[in-house]
Design an enzyme around this catalytic site. Sequence first.
Site, PDB file in Angstrom:
ATOM      1  N   TRP A 732       0.835  -1.212   0.000  1.00  0.00           N
ATOM      2  CA  TRP A 732       0.000   0.000   0.000  1.00  0.00           C
ATOM      3  C   TRP A 732       0.859   1.247   0.000  1.00  0.00           C
ATOM      4  O   TRP A 732       1.621   1.486   0.938  1.00  0.00           O
ATOM      5  CB  TRP A 732      -0.901  -0.014   1.234  1.00  0.00           C
ATOM      6  N   GLU A 788      -6.347  -0.294  -6.337  1.00  0.00           N
ATOM      7  CA  GLU A 788      -6.783   1.061  -6.649  1.00  0.00           C
ATOM      8  C   GLU A 788      -5.614   1.787  -7.284  1.00  0.00           C
ATOM      9  O   GLU A 788      -4.484   1.723  -6.765  1.00  0.00           O
ATOM     10  CB  GLU A 788      -7.242   1.801  -5.392  1.00  0.00           C
TER      11      GLU A 788
END
Length: 890
Positions: A732, A788
């Site tokens: 992330w 994402e």
Amino acid sequence: MTPERLSARARSWRWTLPVMTALAALIGSYLVFVAPAQAADTLLSQGKPATASSVQGADLPASAAFDGDPGTRWGSLWADPQWIQVDLGATAAISQVVLQWEGAHATSFQLQTSATGTGGWTDIYTTTAGPGGTQTLTVTGSGRYVRMLGTVRSSGYGYSLFEFKVFGTIGGTPPSASPSPSTPTGACGTTNVAAGKTATASSIEGAGTPASGAFDNNAGTRWASLRSDPQWVQVDLGATTAICQVVLQWEGAYATSFQIQTSATGTGGWTDIYTTTTGPGGTQTLTVSGSGRYVRMLGTVRANGYGYSIWEFKIFTGGTQPSPSPSTSTPPVEATDPKNPNFGPNVFVYDPSTPTATFQNKLNTIFAEQETAEFGSSRYAVLFKPGTYTADVNLGFYTQVAGLGLSPDDVNLNGHVRVEATWFGGNATHNFWRTAENLSVTLPAGVTVERWAVAQAAAYRRMHLKGAANQIQLWNGGDGWASGGLIADSRIDGLVSSGSQQQWFSRNSEFGSWTGSVWNMVFTGVTGAPAANFPNPSHTVVAASPVVREKPFLYIDSTGTYRVFKPGVRTNAVGTSWYNKTPVGSSISLADFFVVRPGTTAATMNAALAQGKHLLITPGIHHLSQALQVNNPNTIILGLGLATLVPDNGVAAIKVADVDGVQVGGVLVDAGPVNSPVLIEFGPAGSAANHAGNPSALHDVYVRVGGAGAGKATTSLVVNSNNVIGDHLWLWRADHGAGAGWTSNTADQGMIVNGTDVTMYGLFVEHFQKYEVVWNGNGGRTYFFQNELPYEAPNQAAWMNGTTRGYAAYKVADSVTTHEAWGLGSYCVFTADLSIVGERAFEVPNTPGVKFHNMVIVSLGGQGTINHVINNTGGPAGPAVNTVYLTNYP
């Protein structure tokens, strides 16, 4: 294997039979070596009042080290630091100290004198390489009280002294000391050479308290750290310098335990030039002796709940620094007692005899602290020994709850193990970083719903939710989104209800039934999975996991010995590894592990790894001055309580050689403020060995670039070895939190795979600035991918791949001929410029051996566009049509 620790009383019998001859020899040698160095000096300490920080038992008192009897001894509790001191009755000039250690000796300790015995201690001897045995030490100092302060033990036991002898003259004056090999000659200067020099720190509390604030000669500015241990601040003097004095002007948030250290490089090879465990705060003027280009304060224990805060850190130089005395380059590695391990301050272990209120109060206290602490610094693990308990476990951030049985059914909680989203208004999309493992749960009478409302990095692993009429809800149960998640190696007797979960991955589990679907629900090797269908409902179902191994776990056996189970490899696996089955694998005593507690250096961890030890990393934030280097096959690195590794000064966190069977699990790697080219590397470049029979694996491994602070890393994970298995990874680049910004937490790729036949289960990779996954090796397989694209690209020009708009989330190299993936989703929300377009989510070579199944692209709220699903097929997803599915490619 370390033999089990005997009781104090039983251990004393070791000396009565097998070693009588050796003891006689010892006494004989004692009669020789205790003669004082100076004929006029006498033995001052024998029979004098003695006290200690602790005793292991009533038969091991402090007085036993001062009674002149080498058959009796003082033994401390098994923790650091510990001390033992003697009252000489009057001020004395001290000339010699003799320490006769039992096997449990100190490798790092100081001899100190004091006028009062309650403070004002002055070091008269210090070492970090104590050999044990009998040490005859020539010293110079004076005081009424003399103590040994042990800071690092040689083993998992305490400190143990047969005799502590102090020689000197009552009322005498200590002789003038000639310069020793560690003392610079010449006068100490008066110029603060640190003023205005380049400074860095492990963390800062905020932009207003930078590292430079401690080196600007301005007593009105300061450096302040985050509220966790350890922390450091360092300065680059520009050249190697002989250092004679350090002045620390603390704010109210000071260190009680800290070291002043020097280094030639600033990235490792740190040498202590001052150490204390009783720092008083205020202004400390410290006479030191050492040399180096870099000087740092390493704080290990804070005086209060705040961080560390220094108004001014001044360094003075002078004299000529002689060559240092030879010292060992390998730090000592503490042994682990497998029946009574020291797990440090953040692990809480309970057994069935513990009053319910005791562990429930602890659980409530931890949750109150951790419920909203998305980027907090505390880490906790709560462990239950086999038995039955009544508990309501509400898990917050950075908390692990786990059973210590070989089977989840060995530990039953009557109550709940749950995650709620009330703190965020019912929205569970930020419920990251927590774990439930190796437990069975029986819900209270009349209750049929367990809630596990989570997002990424929240594993529900080796769990058993009992009761066919019960259900587990994977969202808040009525309002708000959720963005998870994982169930692995678990049994749910009743229903799994996914509700508003956007995506979910379930592997090798057993469900009574499943209901629910949003964008991407994937099942491999799950009995009770729904029927395969894509899309609407979006259920990707793979009957068996082709090759898998489970995460290692800590348990306690019937003798009270802690062990770690290392699961073996299963092929074409269906269902759990444990329910009505005998688990495949091997059991390893915790004696073969080095237990890493907060403050342990990377050098010590690497020394343990080099000795063939495994690592059990306890909850905390662990700064690394060098990469953890795994060279031995079958090594385990297992974290408890979301143990967090922070590589400093641009190093990697973990590097693994091209060897069989290495398993890394349960760790969070937090990129540091200096860019790391890679954070985790499995196999060096060019790795070519075949590990099909014993593959290495990563389990619940999370990487974070930014969020908790400014972080930078070019690539988070590089897999060069063949046959590696990924079992639940979240890589992330932060889209929110501290240091999150297009030019702040820079990071190109999440993962690069160069090895062949690499398999990923549950791969979450988000917000990286170029290709998020690059797959160069043949034979790769991915089961579930969630992504994402980067939120905050300022405009299209800032996010271009040559002439192509943006980067694909998942890139298979043009040279690859075989690759297959199931259940993949990529989403966009371009918050800075809604006109930004990503040309495609998946980019692959057009060859028959490369196959993708069940893909989805989503424009979240219509904020931005993904033009194609894969290559030039499918799409767009954008303001007009938010969600686009594609079943197969080609």
